[in-house]
Design a protein around this motif. Sequence first.
Motif, short mmCIF file in Angstrom:
data_model
loop_
_atom_site.label_atom_id
_atom_site.label_comp_id
_atom_site.label_asym_id
_atom_site.label_seq_id
_atom_site.Cartn_x
_atom_site.Cartn_y
_atom_site.Cartn_z
N LEU A 21 -13.40 3.40 5.76
CA LEU A 21 -14.72 3.54 5.96
C LEU A 21 -13.97 3.49 7.82
N ARG A 22 -13.47 2.58 8.24
CA ARG A 22 -13.46 2.74 9.53
C ARG A 22 -11.72 3.02 9.98
N ARG A 23 -11.60 4.57 8.85
CA ARG A 23 -10.38 4.88 8.71
C ARG A 23 -8.76 4.24 9.34
N LEU A 24 -8.89 3.07 8.93
CA LEU A 24 -7.74 2.85 10.05
C LEU A 24 -6.23 2.34 9.25
N PRO A 25 -4.95 3.07 10.47
CA PRO A 25 -3.87 3.39 9.49
C PRO A 25 -3.32 2.28 8.65
N LEU A 26 -3.02 2.54 7.89
CA LEU A 26 -2.31 1.79 6.72
C LEU A 26 -2.04 0.21 6.56
N SER A 27 -0.79 0.30 7.54
CA SER A 27 -0.81 -1.46 7.54
C SER A 27 -1.49 -1.84 8.05
N LEU A 83 1.34 -0.83 0.38
CA LEU A 83 -0.32 0.03 0.26
C LEU A 83 0.89 0.85 0.36
N ALA A 84 0.30 2.20 -0.90
CA ALA A 84 1.23 3.45 -1.19
C ALA A 84 0.42 4.80 -0.94
N THR A 85 1.03 5.41 -0.11
CA THR A 85 0.44 7.14 -0.38
C THR A 85 1.66 7.54 -0.70
N MET A 86 1.59 8.90 -0.73
CA MET A 86 2.15 9.80 -1.15
C MET A 86 3.77 9.85 0.22
N ARG A 87 3.46 9.86 1.05
CA ARG A 87 4.64 9.91 2.26
C ARG A 87 4.83 9.12 2.41
N GLU A 88 4.12 7.50 2.57
CA GLU A 88 4.52 5.71 3.02
C GLU A 88 4.10 4.78 2.01
N THR A 89 5.25 4.45 2.23
CA THR A 89 4.61 2.64 1.51
C THR A 89 4.87 1.63 2.46
N VAL A 90 3.49 0.68 2.59
CA VAL A 90 3.93 -0.36 3.65
C VAL A 90 3.67 -1.36 3.06
N ARG A 91 4.35 -2.87 3.53
CA ARG A 91 4.33 -3.78 2.79
C ARG A 91 3.90 -4.67 4.10
N VAL A 92 3.12 -5.60 3.04
CA VAL A 92 2.19 -6.43 4.53
C VAL A 92 2.14 -8.13 3.47
N PRO A 93 3.11 -9.07 4.72
CA PRO A 93 2.84 -10.31 4.43
C PRO A 93 1.14 -10.87 4.33
N ALA A 94 1.35 -11.85 3.96
CA ALA A 94 0.07 -12.44 3.20
C ALA A 94 -0.35 -13.40 4.66
N PHE A 95 -1.62 -14.07 4.85
CA PHE A 95 -1.66 -14.38 5.86
C PHE A 95 -1.61 -16.22 5.00
N GLU A 96 -1.00 -17.67 6.04
CA GLU A 96 -1.01 -18.54 5.13
C GLU A 96 -2.18 -19.44 5.94
N VAL A 97 -2.50 -19.69 4.90
CA VAL A 97 -4.10 -20.44 4.80
C VAL A 97 -4.22 -21.56 3.06
N ARG A 98 -5.16 -22.42 4.07
CA ARG A 98 -5.28 -23.79 2.56
C ARG A 98 -5.74 -23.15 1.69
N ALA A 99 -5.24 -22.65 0.64
CA ALA A 99 -5.98 -22.07 -0.21
C ALA A 99 -6.22 -23.55 -1.12
N ILE A 100 -8.20 -23.16 -1.57
CA ILE A 100 -8.61 -24.41 -2.52
C ILE A 100 -8.66 -24.02 -3.74
N ASP A 101 -9.07 -22.13 -3.74
CA ASP A 101 -9.48 -21.32 -5.08
C ASP A 101 -9.84 -20.35 -5.06
N PRO A 102 -8.48 -19.68 -5.86
CA PRO A 102 -8.30 -17.99 -5.38
C PRO A 102 -8.97 -16.81 -6.39
N THR A 103 -10.21 -17.25 -6.73
CA THR A 103 -11.11 -16.88 -7.27
C THR A 103 -11.58 -16.07 -6.83
N GLY A 104 -11.22 -14.62 -6.71
CA GLY A 104 -12.66 -13.46 -6.41
C GLY A 104 -11.26 -13.07 -5.45
#
Length: 306
Positions: free
Chosen positions: A259-265, A224-245
């Motif tokens: 909508l909840r005004r969360l900080p970037l990370s 995620l990147a704004t003008m001032r900040e870039t964050v790289r957030v790792p994925a969660f480990e899950v047993r993926a069955i179908d990546p559709t969607g």
Amino acid sequence: VIGSSSWDQFLILDRFPRPGVGAVVTACAEAGGGTAANVAVALARLGVRPLLVTTVGDDAWGQRLVSELSREQLELHLVPPRAQSSTDYCTILVSPEPERTILWSPGARLRLGDPLPLERVFQCRVVVIDVEDDDLRQFLLDLPAHVAPRTRIVGPLTHLATLPCERARRLAIQHDVLIGNEDEACAVTGCTSVDAALEALRRWMPLGATRLVAISRGRDGCILATMRETVRVPAFEVRAIDPTGAGDAFAAGIVYGLLRRLPLSELGRLANAMGALATRALGARAALPTRDELEAFLSGVSHVHR
Ligand code: ADP
């Protein structure tokens, strides 16, 4: 949320088909899909009551889509198709890795001049635009300045990625938030690596309205990147069955977090959780979590069973 809905048929294969090596279909399923409809359903499950403006064809798939969507906590506005037309239909081949091949037969879609409930749309705090018709997109982007100055526009990059770069850039910079996967980010910017694409997107920011770029990276999480900040957030480990969607769930996570005004990370973590959860069942919507399920997953206290 304005845009597509489709009827998806899934064929589960015993292996990824390669030239000269076929695969056997071991199971088959059907479900509603389409980016806009998926984003709207994801938001509805999270307790945000979204407005979905879409169109379906004059056929059995359209009827099944409408009956599926009517069971969700969303406001559905169906724009009648102009002529007798079919519903968007996708055949999705899923192999065990899971890898996907999508065969798409396009049907009814929204176009400039269609009767959209604009007054209602621009009462919303966030408008997600997933329309293929450039002229309709431009029309919608031109509206907010005088109709609803506080409306934030989120543009999934899916359709922009198919345009020539200069046209894509001119449209992209008019969105407040850009969301797409690595391939889409590269296609829109004409770059060959995600880092170069990110830099290009950041250079575009001062030229237009864009304040946030969210690039999803499958098993590698997101940037995620704004003008001032870039964050790289790792994925969660899950047993993926179908990546559709997964990308649509990720986009819904970004909207929900905004909508909840969360900080970037935290925003990236929430969107990654939505994407990861969506991969745990066949189809784009079967595994979309409720707000409680999402929160339980984020706090690591329970798993979501459906
Ligand atoms: P798209 O479906 O548009 O190609 P991605 O594949 O990038 O989108 O997936 C969107 C998000 O979903 C990713 O950023 C990631 O957080 C999550 N995700 C997708 N696949 C997986 C996976 N196999 N394991 C964990 N998370 C995943």
